[in-house]
Design an enzyme around this catalytic site. Sequence first.
Site, PDB file in Angstrom:
ATOM      1  CE  LYS A 196      -3.698   2.404   2.638  1.00  0.00           C
ATOM      2  NZ  LYS A 196      -4.520   2.280   3.519  1.00  0.00           N
ATOM      3  NE  ARG A 217      -3.469   7.944   6.879  1.00  0.00           N
ATOM      4  CZ  ARG A 217      -4.627   8.176   6.527  1.00  0.00           C
ATOM      5  NH1 ARG A 217      -4.857   8.244   5.010  1.00  0.00           N
ATOM      6  NH2 ARG A 217      -5.639   8.613   7.143  1.00  0.00           N
ATOM      7  CD  GLU A 233       6.017  -3.857   3.926  1.00  0.00           C
ATOM      8  OE1 GLU A 233       5.373  -4.765   4.701  1.00  0.00           O
ATOM      9  OE2 GLU A 233       6.323  -2.866   4.615  1.00  0.00           O
ATOM     10  CE  LYS A 248      -6.235   2.092  -0.940  1.00  0.00           C
ATOM     11  NZ  LYS A 248      -7.042   1.996   0.422  1.00  0.00           N
TER      12      LYS A 248
END
Length: 327
Positions: A196, A217, A233, A248
């Site tokens: 993400k 973030r 990941e 994403k």
Amino acid sequence: MSNPVIRPRRLRTTPALRRLASEIRVHPAELVLPMFVREGDATMPIQSMPGVVQHSIDSARRAVVAAAEAGIGGVMLFGVPEVRDATGTGATDPNGILNLATRALVDEIGDALVVQTDLCLDEFTDHGHCGVLASDGRVDNDATLLRYRDMALAQANAGSALLGLSGMMDGQVAAVRETLDGAGYEDTAVLAYSAKYASAYYGPFREAVASTLTGNRRTYQLDPANRREGVREAQIDIDEVADIVMVKPAGSYLDVLAEVAGMSPVPVWAYQVSGEYSMIEAAAAQGWIDRRRAVEESVLSIRRAGADAVLTYWAVELATWLKEERA
């Protein structure tokens, strides 16, 4: 005698031949509809996402019935609470909006499609971050995992069949899986938002969940420059026994998606995010592109890159088109 002329165009000469030679197809069951459910009795339009709304529980019930009738695979629920606090207590309240909506939709639809829930704190915190903040303002990874464990139990108890771990905390899959198994929820599945990215394409989503975020973030979501890190990941989440891994956004990260799909032994999904949706809608509203063709092509490209399923705000509309074509 000269060599025969190679003519790939032969397989493009008629609609029937093109259909027969098609390498990738999209099926309604491969589509998941993200849905926003707010507290209160009224639905609220989302200005930056034409055609998408914040549902009341009653309107969400009607929408999930329509989704099931269209034949899509599932819905992913996001809660929009009226009150937020530093640790997102509404996320674990059995009477919090997300848990109430989950129970209502599961009661309404049963097993006709998969009711899924977003497991993240950002919609419930007054600071808008995906986790608990430390005294210096940083997101505290391990303190956040404790909240995720409690969220997992609350959502599983509400009837969610699949928990979408979107917070990008290290160790979140292992923590949630351990908690679910220990509480007897061995059959509740885990979708890891593995790759993400800290993307500009989330802008309209912030309106959709009435985000209170200040700052960014980037300390926990991935750097858009990093392809290998996204694959790593995904591998970590697979090792932590994720049932599904996800990339994403989708459209700008098809290279990451293709590489994850090439190495993953578990299903790989992709999320066509709010900004991707809004750009096509905006261009189509100006008459600059053919809306239906652009929608179909955008989702087909995500499937072509390797996604087994696609989260898209066009899920029901696209599924309806696909059923019409088959008929």
